[in-house]
Design a protein around this motif. Structure first.
Motif, mmCIF file in Angstrom:
data_model
loop_
_atom_site.group_PDB
_atom_site.id
_atom_site.type_symbol
_atom_site.label_atom_id
_atom_site.label_comp_id
_atom_site.label_asym_id
_atom_site.label_seq_id
_atom_site.Cartn_x
_atom_site.Cartn_y
_atom_site.Cartn_z
ATOM 1 N N PRO A 15 0.782 -1.243 0.000
ATOM 2 C CA PRO A 15 0.000 0.000 0.000
ATOM 3 C C PRO A 15 0.817 1.299 0.000
ATOM 4 O O PRO A 15 0.241 2.384 -0.003
ATOM 5 C CB PRO A 15 -0.775 -0.117 1.316
ATOM 6 C CG PRO A 15 0.165 -0.866 2.218
ATOM 7 C CD PRO A 15 1.000 -1.764 1.338
ATOM 8 N N GLU A 61 0.457 4.100 -2.975
ATOM 9 C CA GLU A 61 -0.881 4.710 -2.958
ATOM 10 C C GLU A 61 -1.054 5.606 -1.728
ATOM 11 O O GLU A 61 -1.505 6.749 -1.839
ATOM 12 C CB GLU A 61 -1.957 3.618 -2.973
ATOM 13 C CG GLU A 61 -3.357 4.184 -3.157
ATOM 14 C CD GLU A 61 -4.445 3.117 -2.991
ATOM 15 O OE1 GLU A 61 -5.222 2.919 -3.940
ATOM 16 O OE2 GLU A 61 -4.517 2.486 -1.912
ATOM 17 N N ASP A 62 -0.648 5.081 -0.561
ATOM 18 C CA ASP A 62 -0.790 5.853 0.684
ATOM 19 C C ASP A 62 -0.047 7.186 0.603
ATOM 20 O O ASP A 62 -0.525 8.200 1.103
ATOM 21 C CB ASP A 62 -0.198 5.066 1.879
ATOM 22 C CG ASP A 62 -1.155 4.003 2.380
ATOM 23 O OD1 ASP A 62 -2.273 3.920 1.836
ATOM 24 O OD2 ASP A 62 -0.773 3.240 3.296
ATOM 25 N N PRO A 121 1.663 2.088 -8.202
ATOM 26 C CA PRO A 121 0.709 1.896 -7.108
ATOM 27 C C PRO A 121 -0.382 0.909 -7.500
ATOM 28 O O PRO A 121 -0.710 0.766 -8.680
ATOM 29 C CB PRO A 121 0.089 3.292 -6.916
ATOM 30 C CG PRO A 121 1.005 4.240 -7.617
ATOM 31 C CD PRO A 121 1.644 3.469 -8.716
ATOM 32 N N TYR A 137 -4.392 -0.457 -5.898
ATOM 33 C CA TYR A 137 -5.487 -0.142 -4.976
ATOM 34 C C TYR A 137 -5.308 -0.848 -3.629
ATOM 35 O O TYR A 137 -5.289 -2.084 -3.572
ATOM 36 C CB TYR A 137 -6.803 -0.554 -5.646
ATOM 37 C CG TYR A 137 -8.033 -0.433 -4.767
ATOM 38 C CD1 TYR A 137 -8.448 0.805 -4.280
ATOM 39 C CD2 TYR A 137 -8.784 -1.565 -4.450
ATOM 40 C CE1 TYR A 137 -9.576 0.902 -3.497
ATOM 41 C CE2 TYR A 137 -9.923 -1.462 -3.666
ATOM 42 C CZ TYR A 137 -10.307 -0.227 -3.191
ATOM 43 O OH TYR A 137 -11.434 -0.131 -2.410
ATOM 44 N N LYS A 138 -5.154 -0.045 -2.574
ATOM 45 C CA LYS A 138 -5.025 -0.535 -1.183
ATOM 46 C C LYS A 138 -3.906 -1.558 -0.995
ATOM 47 O O LYS A 138 -3.899 -2.287 0.008
ATOM 48 C CB LYS A 138 -6.342 -1.171 -0.712
ATOM 49 C CG LYS A 138 -7.425 -0.137 -0.428
ATOM 50 C CD LYS A 138 -8.586 -0.776 0.327
ATOM 51 C CE LYS A 138 -9.687 0.240 0.584
ATOM 52 N NZ LYS A 138 -10.815 -0.334 1.309
ATOM 53 N N GLY A 139 -3.029 -1.681 -1.983
ATOM 54 C CA GLY A 139 -1.967 -2.685 -1.886
ATOM 55 C C GLY A 139 -2.449 -4.102 -2.123
ATOM 56 O O GLY A 139 -1.708 -5.064 -1.932
ATOM 57 N N TYR A 140 -3.710 -4.243 -2.552
ATOM 58 C CA TYR A 140 -4.285 -5.580 -2.755
ATOM 59 C C TYR A 140 -3.571 -6.330 -3.875
ATOM 60 O O TYR A 140 -3.325 -5.787 -4.947
ATOM 61 C CB TYR A 140 -5.766 -5.485 -3.137
ATOM 62 C CG TYR A 140 -6.699 -5.101 -2.021
ATOM 63 C CD1 TYR A 140 -6.302 -5.151 -0.685
ATOM 64 C CD2 TYR A 140 -8.001 -4.697 -2.295
ATOM 65 C CE1 TYR A 140 -7.180 -4.805 0.332
ATOM 66 C CE2 TYR A 140 -8.880 -4.349 -1.286
ATOM 67 C CZ TYR A 140 -8.465 -4.404 0.027
ATOM 68 O OH TYR A 140 -9.339 -4.066 1.033
ATOM 69 N N GLU A 145 -7.609 -6.755 -6.759
ATOM 70 C CA GLU A 145 -6.378 -6.175 -7.295
ATOM 71 C C GLU A 145 -6.731 -5.166 -8.395
ATOM 72 O O GLU A 145 -7.510 -5.485 -9.282
ATOM 73 C CB GLU A 145 -5.549 -7.337 -7.862
ATOM 74 C CG GLU A 145 -4.119 -7.046 -8.170
ATOM 75 C CD GLU A 145 -3.454 -8.328 -8.718
ATOM 76 O OE1 GLU A 145 -2.824 -9.054 -7.944
ATOM 77 O OE2 GLU A 145 -3.610 -8.594 -9.935
ATOM 78 N N VAL A 161 1.827 -8.108 2.251
ATOM 79 C CA VAL A 161 1.025 -7.565 3.356
ATOM 80 C C VAL A 161 1.752 -7.826 4.679
ATOM 81 O O VAL A 161 1.982 -8.987 5.051
ATOM 82 C CB VAL A 161 -0.394 -8.180 3.384
ATOM 83 C CG1 VAL A 161 -1.228 -7.530 4.474
ATOM 84 C CG2 VAL A 161 -1.075 -8.036 2.026
ATOM 85 N N ASN A 203 -1.074 -5.705 9.342
ATOM 86 C CA ASN A 203 -2.183 -5.349 8.453
ATOM 87 C C ASN A 203 -3.021 -6.554 8.044
ATOM 88 O O ASN A 203 -3.873 -6.464 7.184
ATOM 89 C CB ASN A 203 -1.637 -4.673 7.189
ATOM 90 C CG ASN A 203 -0.801 -3.457 7.527
ATOM 91 O OD1 ASN A 203 -1.086 -2.764 8.508
ATOM 92 N ND2 ASN A 203 0.246 -3.213 6.764
#
Lengths: 419, 419
Positions: free
Chosen positions: A202, A205-206, A384, A386-389, A395, B237, B241
Motif C-alpha cells: 500500500p 498509494e498511501d 501503485p 489499490y489498497k496494496g491488494y 487487485e 502484506v 495489516n
C-alpha cells in the motif's frame, strides 16, 4: 536520448482481454501453469508480440522471448518482462502489466522511428507462481541455470499426479527432451534486466507517489509440512486416546505467526496459505494434515532463523500430540537480491524526465527479477495498486498509473540499450 | 424358541464383495451417497435380500426394506438394519455388518424352517454418514418423520452445487416428487428395532468381551463455521495489516479441543474434521476459511454448553483477528436416545443362551438407531473391532466376532418377533 512523440496508447483493454482466459469467474482470475487457459493466454501474448513486430522464440518450458534487434545485434540485449500465470481467484494485474506493458514500452518507440543500439527482449516467464508444482519462478530459476531444478523437474508431479514433463508436453513444450538444461542462459546474455510490476503493497498509494524504484527483493522460503496421527471415529475415540493431525497443523500454523512476530522486525512475514486435512469428513478425526508455509524477510539470516524455529515447533508438536512428522521439506530458501546501481539511476532519471514522483523501496514480494539478478544486473519499477491488494480479485491499478509505469519503462529501456 | 440348527455360514466374503464398490483403493472404502459406487452397492444388497427370499421395497430417498412376512403379517414388524455408505478413505465394516449381518440373521432361521409370528424387515438406511449433504442419518431421520428435513432437502446442495433431489434422481430415486414426506413412517410401524454394529471403540476388545449391549446413544451436534478476512499477497502484506481467516480457523480448532477438555467429563468429545482455506495457495493469505465441527456427549446439556462455548470463541476470534464470522450454523443438535428395556433383556438372554460374554455400554458414535428410537422401541448389539478403529482403512472385525453378532441378532429377532 529518445523523445516520447506520443502518449503510449495504454488502456486496460488488453489486460481485460487476457483476464478473460481464466478458470474462475470475473473479476477473479485463475490461470494455472500449462492448463488450457494458460495456453490461450500464452497464445494471446505471442500474438501481441508479433503485432508489435517482435520475433518470437520459446524455450523447452515455455519461457517466451520477443526480440527487437538493435543496431548492434551482436551486443548483449536489454531484457524486460514478467509472468501471466495467476494463482486461484487472484487478480488481473500481477505480472500481466510487466508483460503487456513491456510490449507496449517497445511498440511505442518502435513506431516512432527510434532504433536501439542494443537489442531489446520482452520475456514472458513460465510459472512465477508456485501453484501447480510448488516451485515459484520456475522459468526464471531455470534461465539462471538451476541444475537442481532441471534435475528435480524430471520427477516432479502435481497434486493429481501429473508429471511436470507430461504437463509441459500437453501445453506444447519440452516435446522430445527430458533434459531441461537447454533452458539455461549464459551469464552475459543480457546487459540488464528490468521488470515493471504493481507494488502489491500500500505504500505508493498511501503516499501518493507514482513510481517505486526497487533497491532489493526480500528473500522467500517455502516449506511443506505433514503430520500423521491415527485418525478414527469422531464419536468413538475419547479425547485422551487421540493424536489429531489436524490440531497439530493448527498449532503449527499459530506457531508460524508467533515466530514471525517474535523476529522483532516489521520486515519478517510468514503465511500458512495451504492447510489440508485427510480424510476431511466432519465425523472423522484427521489422520493426516498437510501445510504449505511461506516466510520472507529482507534479512536472510533472520528469515532462516524463523524457518529453524518452525522446524523446532513441528518437532515439539509431534511430542506433545503423539503425531508423526512425516514430512518437513524446505522447497526453497533463496537469498535476497540487490538491484543494480546503474539501473536504479536510469529509472530515477527517467522518472525525473517525466516529472513523476518516485521513491526507493524494497520489494517484499518476490519476482522473476530475483532470479534474473543471477544472470545480469537487475532493476524493478513499481506502480501503485489499490489498497496494496494483490492475489485477490480486488487487485487494481489505474490507467494513469499503468501509463506512467510504461513511460518510465520505455525511457529506461532506451537509456539502458544505448550504453 | 427357535434353535439354531446350523452355524451361520458367515464369512467376510460378502463384506469384501461389497467393499469392492469404492472410489478409493483397498483396503480403504469410499462410498458416498448416490454416487455410482453407492448405486452398485445398493444393487448388491438388494440382490442379497432377494437371494434370501425377502421382498424388496425402496422409498423416495432410497431407504431399502427387505421383508419376510410372519405368521401374523398384520402385526407391527420387527426391524433391523444399518447403512452401507462410507466416508472417504474409511473401512468396510461400519454399517455394513448391520445390513449384510441382518440378511444373514434372517436367511439362517428361514432356511431352517423357522417361521416368525411378526414379520421381519431388514432396512438399509440412506446416508447415515453426513459426507455429501452435511446431514447424518438422513434416511432414518426422514423415516422418523422430520418435517424440517423433508423441507430443507428441497433446497439442499452438495459442495459441487448438485441439488439433493437431482442427486437422488440420478441414483433412480425421488423420480416424480419433490415432497419427501412420503418417506415418513407411522409410529407403530415396527414393534421394535435392533441394529448390529461394530463398537467403533476399544472397550470390548480390551476387556475380551464378545457382545456389547447398548443402553444409550450419545447426543451428537454438528456445526459449520466460516471466517472471512481480506486475504492478500503473502509477501507484501505486513503482519500488523493482516486479518488471516486461516489463523482464525486454527484458533477455533484449538478452542474446540479446549472447551471439550474443560467439560471435565471423559464422555465429551469434539472434532474438527474439516478445515478448508480459500484460495488455498502457498503465497496467498487465506481470505476465507470453512470448518465443520462435531461434538457429542451422553449428557445433552453438557454438550450444548460446549456448542455455546465454541460460538463464544468464534465471536471472540472475530474481534482479536478482525475477521468476519460469515457463518455459524448448527446443522443438528440431537437429543440422546435410550435403549428399550425389553430389547436389552432380549439381547442379554440371547447372549447367555449362546454362552457369550456381554457388557452393557454406551454408544458414543451415533447410528440410525438414534432416530429409529423416535418410531419404535430400540436396541443395539455391538461386536469388538480391532483397536477400536473406525472411519479408516484399518477398521477390522474377526469372522468369529461377526459370527457371534449375527447369532445374537438371530436369536434376538426370533424372541422379539414371537411376542
Amino acid at each position: 536520448m529518445m523523445t516520447l512523440r506520443s502518449q503510449p496508447p495504454w488502456s486496460d483493454s488488453p489486460i481485460d482481454e487476457l483476464a478473460a482466459f481464466s478458470d474462475s469467474p470475473a473479476p477473479s482470475v485463475t490461470r494455472v501453469l500449462y492448463t488450457d487457459k494458460d495456453v490461450l493466454g500464452r497464445r494471446y501474448v505471442k500474438t501481441q508480440m508479433e503485432l508489435a513486430g517482435l520475433s518470437v522464440r520459446e524455450d523447452a518450458v515455455g519461457n517466451i522471448f520477443g526480440r527487437w534487434d538493435g543496431v548492434e545485434p551482436e551486443l548483449a540485449a536489454v531484457a524486460t518482462g514478467s509472468h501471466i500465470d495467476a494463482i486461484p481467484y487472484s487478480g488481473k494485474y500481477d505480472g500481466v502489466i510487466g508483460v503487456l506493458g513491456a510490449i507496449e514500452a517497445i511498440r511505442v518507440p518502435k513506431r516512432s522511428g527510434f532504433k536501439p543500439r542494443r537489442s531489446l527482449e520482452v520475456i514472458l516467464f513460465t510459472s512465477e507462481e508456485p501453484t501447480r508444482f510448488g516451485i515459484g519462478s520456475l522459468g526464471s530459476r531455470l534461465l539462471a541455470g538451476s541444475e537442481d531444478l532441471a534435475n528435480s523437474l524430471k520427477t516432479t508431479t502435481d497434486i493429481q499426479n501429473i508429471s511436470f514433463l507430461d504437463a509441459a508436453r500437453s501445453a506444447g513444450y519440452s516435446k522430445n527432451e527430458d533434459d531441461l538444461s537447454s533452458v539455461f542462459l549464459k551469464k552475459g546474455t543480457y546487459s540488464s534486466f528490468v521488470e515493471l510490476h504493481i507494488e502489491q503493497g500500500p505504500i505508493l498509494e498511501d503516499e501518493g507517489i507514482s513510481i517505486g524504484i526497487v533497491t532489493a527483493i526480500a528473500a522467500p522460503a517455502s516449506l511443506t509440512v505433514e503430520f500423521e496421527g491415527n485418525g478414527g471415529h469422531a464419536g468413538a475415540v475419547l479425547m485422551p486416546n487421540r493424536n489429531d493431525a489436524g490440531l497439530a497443523a493448527s498449532e503449527l500454523a499459530l506457531a508460524v505467526e508467533r515466530h514471525v512476530l517474535d523476529s522483532g522486525s516489521i520486515d519478517t512475514v510468514g503465511t500458512v496459505g495451504i492447510l489440508e486435512l485427510h480424510p476431511g469428513a466432519i465425523n472423522s478425526i484427521p489422520s493426516k494434515s498437510h501445510l504449505e508455509i511461506d516466510t520472507r524477510d529482507i534479512d536472510e539470516e533472520r528469515r532462516n532463523k524463523v524457518v529453524e524455529k518452525i522446524h523446532q515447533s513441528a518437532i515439539k508438536i509431534t511430542k506433545t500430540r503423539g503425531v508423526k512428522l512425516s514430512d518437513f521439506h524446505v522447497i526453497n530458501q533463496d537469498p535476497p537480491a540487490l538491484s543494480d546501481e546503474a539501473i536504479i539511476k536510469a529509472v530515477e532519471t527517467a522518472t525525473k524526465e517525466l516529472n513523476l514522483t518516485s521513491k526507493l523501496m524494497i520489494s517484499r514480494a518476490y519476482h522473476d527479477s530475483l532470479f534474473m539478478a543471477r544472470l545480469s544486473p537487475m532493476g524493478m519499477i513499481f506502480i501503485p495498486c489499490y489498497k496494496g491488494y494483490s492475489h485477490k480479485p480486488e487487485e487494481f491499478a489505474t490507467i494513469q498509473d499503468m501509463s506512467n509505469g510504461v513511460k518510465v519503462l520505455t525511457l529506461t529501456l532506451a537509456k539502458l540499450s544505448s550504453h
